[in-house]
Motif scaffolding. Structure first.
Motif, mmCIF file in Angstrom:
data_model
loop_
_atom_site.group_PDB
_atom_site.id
_atom_site.type_symbol
_atom_site.label_atom_id
_atom_site.label_comp_id
_atom_site.label_asym_id
_atom_site.label_seq_id
_atom_site.Cartn_x
_atom_site.Cartn_y
_atom_site.Cartn_z
ATOM 1 N N PRO A 60 1.053 -0.830 0.316
ATOM 2 C CA PRO A 60 0.311 -0.055 -0.117
ATOM 3 C C PRO A 60 0.903 1.586 0.340
ATOM 4 C CG PRO A 60 -0.943 -1.306 1.443
ATOM 5 C CD PRO A 60 0.592 -1.978 0.921
ATOM 6 N N ILE A 61 0.331 2.319 -0.246
ATOM 7 C CA ILE A 61 1.280 3.743 -0.905
ATOM 8 C C ILE A 61 -0.144 4.862 -0.983
ATOM 9 C CG2 ILE A 61 3.328 2.312 -1.982
ATOM 10 C CD1 ILE A 61 1.480 2.983 -4.732
ATOM 11 N N ARG A 62 0.650 5.804 -0.369
ATOM 12 C CA ARG A 62 -0.640 7.270 -0.580
ATOM 13 C C ARG A 62 0.201 8.853 -0.434
ATOM 14 N NH1 ARG A 62 -2.696 6.861 5.064
ATOM 15 N NH2 ARG A 62 -3.862 8.931 4.522
ATOM 16 N N SER A 63 0.754 8.722 -1.992
ATOM 17 C CA SER A 63 1.525 10.007 -1.636
ATOM 18 C C SER A 63 2.866 9.065 -2.757
ATOM 19 C CB SER A 63 2.533 10.107 -1.142
ATOM 20 O OG SER A 63 4.274 8.821 -0.913
ATOM 21 N N ILE A 64 2.766 10.200 -3.738
ATOM 22 C CA ILE A 64 3.669 10.249 -4.912
ATOM 23 C C ILE A 64 5.070 10.114 -4.568
ATOM 24 C CG2 ILE A 64 1.882 11.809 -6.635
ATOM 25 C CD1 ILE A 64 4.167 14.264 -5.809
ATOM 26 N N SER A 65 5.810 9.609 -5.556
ATOM 27 C CA SER A 65 7.145 9.757 -4.671
ATOM 28 C C SER A 65 8.259 10.734 -5.374
ATOM 29 C CB SER A 65 8.083 8.342 -5.917
ATOM 30 O OG SER A 65 7.563 9.331 -6.860
ATOM 31 N N LEU A 477 4.934 16.085 16.586
ATOM 32 C CA LEU A 477 3.545 16.075 16.383
ATOM 33 C C LEU A 477 3.318 16.540 14.937
ATOM 34 C CD1 LEU A 477 0.955 14.719 16.450
ATOM 35 C CD2 LEU A 477 0.358 17.152 17.572
ATOM 36 N N ILE A 478 2.699 16.175 14.606
ATOM 37 C CA ILE A 478 2.946 16.532 12.804
ATOM 38 C C ILE A 478 1.142 16.132 11.824
ATOM 39 C CG2 ILE A 478 3.542 16.366 10.285
ATOM 40 C CD1 ILE A 478 6.388 14.915 11.005
ATOM 41 N N VAL A 479 0.562 17.439 12.024
ATOM 42 C CA VAL A 479 -0.646 16.998 11.649
ATOM 43 C C VAL A 479 -0.867 17.889 10.582
ATOM 44 C CG1 VAL A 479 -2.624 18.767 12.224
ATOM 45 C CG2 VAL A 479 -0.722 18.403 14.095
ATOM 46 N N GLY A 480 -1.831 17.026 9.750
ATOM 47 C CA GLY A 480 -2.496 17.369 7.757
ATOM 48 C C GLY A 480 -3.646 17.310 7.939
ATOM 49 N N MET A 481 -4.021 17.586 7.134
ATOM 50 C CA MET A 481 -5.552 17.339 6.642
ATOM 51 C C MET A 481 -5.023 17.044 5.187
ATOM 52 S SD MET A 481 -6.577 21.404 6.060
ATOM 53 C CE MET A 481 -5.512 22.558 5.331
ATOM 54 N N GLY A 482 -6.426 16.526 4.678
ATOM 55 C CA GLY A 482 -6.443 15.919 3.105
ATOM 56 C C GLY A 482 -5.399 15.096 2.805
ATOM 57 N N SER A 483 -5.520 15.141 1.534
ATOM 58 C CA SER A 483 -4.137 14.147 0.814
ATOM 59 C C SER A 483 -2.620 14.568 1.098
ATOM 60 C CB SER A 483 -3.891 14.873 -0.766
ATOM 61 O OG SER A 483 -3.950 15.766 -0.442
ATOM 62 N N THR A 484 -2.629 15.177 2.318
ATOM 63 C CA THR A 484 -1.334 14.434 2.602
ATOM 64 C C THR A 484 -1.153 13.672 4.508
ATOM 65 O OG1 THR A 484 -2.172 16.014 4.800
ATOM 66 C CG2 THR A 484 -1.304 17.430 3.115
ATOM 67 N N PHE A 564 3.073 17.759 -2.374
ATOM 68 C CA PHE A 564 3.511 17.819 -1.319
ATOM 69 C C PHE A 564 4.691 15.938 -2.033
ATOM 70 C CE2 PHE A 564 1.738 20.612 2.572
ATOM 71 C CZ PHE A 564 3.161 21.082 2.582
ATOM 72 N N LEU A 565 5.952 16.601 -1.524
ATOM 73 C CA LEU A 565 6.475 15.144 -1.313
ATOM 74 C C LEU A 565 7.464 14.703 0.023
ATOM 75 C CD1 LEU A 565 8.944 16.185 -4.587
ATOM 76 C CD2 LEU A 565 6.706 14.827 -4.881
ATOM 77 N N PRO A 566 7.296 13.403 0.517
ATOM 78 C CA PRO A 566 7.587 13.329 0.946
ATOM 79 C C PRO A 566 9.463 13.673 1.632
ATOM 80 C CG PRO A 566 7.362 10.527 0.296
ATOM 81 C CD PRO A 566 7.009 12.588 -1.362
ATOM 82 N N SER A 567 10.218 14.007 0.608
ATOM 83 C CA SER A 567 10.779 14.572 0.929
ATOM 84 C C SER A 567 11.025 16.201 1.454
ATOM 85 C CB SER A 567 11.836 15.091 -0.522
ATOM 86 O OG SER A 567 11.211 15.489 -1.200
ATOM 87 N N ASP A 568 9.795 16.937 0.879
ATOM 88 C CA ASP A 568 9.253 17.675 1.628
ATOM 89 C C ASP A 568 9.664 18.385 2.788
ATOM 90 O OD1 ASP A 568 9.468 19.270 -1.279
ATOM 91 O OD2 ASP A 568 7.265 18.596 -1.191
ATOM 92 N N ILE A 569 8.778 17.034 3.411
ATOM 93 C CA ILE A 569 7.940 16.936 4.912
ATOM 94 C C ILE A 569 9.414 16.386 5.668
ATOM 95 C CG2 ILE A 569 7.015 15.951 6.693
ATOM 96 C CD1 ILE A 569 4.882 15.943 4.533
#
Length: 577
Positions: A60-65, A477-484, A564-569
């Motif tokens: 399972p994956i939930r983000s672009i690379s 603590l990382i907080v987000g919403m929607g597709s993040t 967002f990309l994983p590297s951004d965060i």
């Protein structure tokens, strides 16, 4: 073999990239791979650079690379704009027609394939996208039979001759690549998937399906990116269930027609984006004042005004919460996955009728239009709750009207559908008494305002927040919403390797804000990072307003139109820690 891979196709809008992406990804889905897609497209019908990126994995994956393994290019602009994403040893498959060149400094293998030439030999250059599909399948050593099966379904309505030509184009593209490479490239071979069939859909389709299952039978709406697919989904399906979709002249008509249908007892919704939502605000206020249930879907995009209509943003939060004039009860839900888009839409209809107020389901462009794998949905446990609808009303001896707006302890009054015997009452957008008759009396005004707002005190919503909190007192603590959500989780796995502990909260109920639910996690964290696609930190401001702890809250904002990309965060969190 590798466990995952990223593939992207790019060219000019209108060249058939969507067909290539759809057939290629559908075949991968049927083989059992998990997929996560992102569309970069222009706000025009034809022309302008566009690309589709798909991440393929056996898990399972939930983000672009962050990076890219294969780039399929229909023009040199695609290579120039996207080659920087390629990992060392990545592959470019480009149409030989434009004499493709690899930019300086990019370490990638180039295969010039005559997409257009082969297609023209088969009768039309339009089939170059199928040649590209075949070439892509050969690079991954995918079974061509799966591709052929999807093509038959895609083009079957056009006749056998068209199907056969497209299959031949795929076969020719695959043969060309096999001749060029001498066989499958080991570095591009993905581990076999489990072969299990799963859903593969966009968030808008899940919302449309949720509405259908919830009993929605009417959708008035005006087309707008990225909301139109909700309407397109229901246009095809509602008539089969004695429902209908009407394309209205504007969003003002859409919201008022939806309110009218709900007033008449027919579950109805409308869907739009930021500009349309702005036009709906007076109507949403009317629903609040008349205590008429209505569901509105807001698919966020880049604003303000026309802004970036085809790009990612999460900047409507203040609008959906505070946009209406005056003060009304309102519920705002923010799903974060395809599955939640479905279940939250069903719940939105229930909440709208239970609390007799507007419910806004707010998504973002990536969640609305990014096609991705979803687990099979549970239809058996769907429940419909229509709230305090009364069907039997005793006649009033005093001859007065039905107390539609009766002052009750929980603020929710009994509701009669028009035509119910003894259920007649007055309806108006001005302040009114319990029977709906206009009233400007000061004591009545205060009682009615208090009654309506009391609904917000005990709202029960499924999973107002989602929590992954393995650490008692995390560094972050990382907080987000929607597709993040999926992107944050991938970044957290990298933080773990850096020795930085982190918990994750996704906020799903934006209004009324789930203060008590999120507060303990904020209290225990050394620092809080709020990740959101807007320029002003709207979610962070909500947290500060409702929870406090402003001194430990930091923003990570992105508002360039890209998700967002994983590297951004990961990089930002390392710096903020």
């Amino acid at each position: 073999m590798i466990s995952q891979l990223s593939w992207k196709i790019g060219g000019q809008q209108g060249e058939g990239l969507e067909s290539t992406d759809r057939i290629f990804s559908t075949a991968l889905n049927r083989l059992g791979y998990y997929l996560y897609g992102y569309r970069h497209f222009s706000s025009r019908i034809k022309g302008g650079h566009t690309n589709n990126k798909i991440r393929i994995s056996k898990k399972p994956i939930r983000s672009i690379s962050d990076d890219l393994d294969i780039l399929v290019a229909f023009d040199q602009e695609t290579i120039d704009l996207n080659a920087h994403e390629l990992c060392d040893g990545g592959v470019i498959v480009a149409d030989a027609k434009f004499s493709p060149k690899v930019p300086e400094g990019i370490k990638a293998r180039l295969f010039a394939v005559p997409f257009t030439g082969i297609a023209e030999e088969l009768g039309t250059s339009l089939m170059k996208n199928m040649v590209a599909t075949g070439a892509s399948a050969a690079l991954l050593d995918l079974p061509i039979d799966i591709i052929k099966e999807v093509i038959k379904e895609e083009f079957g309505r056009k006749g056998t001759a068209i199907v056969d030509k497209n299959i031949e184009a795929v076969s020719r593209g695959a043969e060309f690549i096999k001749d060029e490479t001498g066989g499958p490239l080991p570095e591009l071979q993905i581990e076999p998937a489990d072969g299990q069939r799963r859903l593969f859909m966009i968030g808008n389709d899940a919302i449309g399906l949720g509405a259908l299952v919830a009993g929605c039978r009417f959708m008035p709406a005006y087309p707008i990116t990225p909301a139109s697919e909700v309407m397109e989904y229901l246009i095809k399906r509602l008539p089969k269930y004695n429902g209908t979709v009407i394309q209205t002249e504007d969003e003002i008509a859409a919201i008022t027609m939806a309110i009218g249908a709900n007033y008449g007892g027919v579950r109805s919704l409308t869907a739009s984006a930021g500009p349309g939502l702005s036009l709906m605000m007076e109507g949403i206020g009317l629903a609040g004042m008349t205590e008429t249930p209505v569901v509105i879907v807001d698919t966020q995009r880049g604003g303000p005004s026309t802004g970036l209509p085809t790009k990612q943003e999460q900047s409507d939060l203040n609008a959906v919460i505070y946009g209406t004039h005056g003060e009304i009860p309102k519920i705002v839900l923010a799903p974060s996955t395809i599955e939640e888009c479905f279940y939250d839409t069903v719940e939105a209809f229930n909440l709208a009728e239970i609390y007799q107020c507007p419910v806004i389901v707010v998504t973002d462009l990536q969640l609305s239009l990014g096609k991705q794998t979803a687990e099979n949905l549970d239809f058996e446990n769907i429940e419909i709750n229509r709230g305090k609808i009364v069907s039997e009303i005793d006649p009033r001896e005093d001859g007065k009207l039905f107390k539609r707006y009766e002052i009750t302890e929980d603020g929710i009054s009994p509701r009669a559908i028009p035509g119910t015997k003894n259920g007649i009452y007055h309806v108006t957008g001005v302040e009114h008494d319990e029977e709906g008759r206009p009233s400007e009396a000061a004591d009545n005004r205060q009682k009615m305002m208090d009654k309506r707002l009391r609904k917000m005190e005990n709202i029960q919503v499924t999973n107002p927040i989602l929590v992954d909190a393995p650490h008692e007192t995390p560094d972050l603590l990382i907080v987000g919403m929607g597709s993040t959500g999926g992107t944050i989780d991938e970044a957290r796995s990298r933080l773990d390797k850096d020795g930085i502990s982190s918990n994750h909260v996704t906020v799903r109920l934006m209004h009324p804000f789930p203060t008590e639910e999120i507060k303990p996690y904020i209290e225990k964290a050394k620092k809080v990072v709020v990740v959101e696609n807007n320029a002003t930190g709207q979610l962070a401001s909500l947290i500060k307003l409702n929870v406090g702890y402003a001194e430990k809250i930091a923003n990570h904002l992105k508002y360039d139109g890209n998700p967002f990309l994983p590297s951004d965060i990961h990089e930002t969190c390392k710096e903020l820690k």
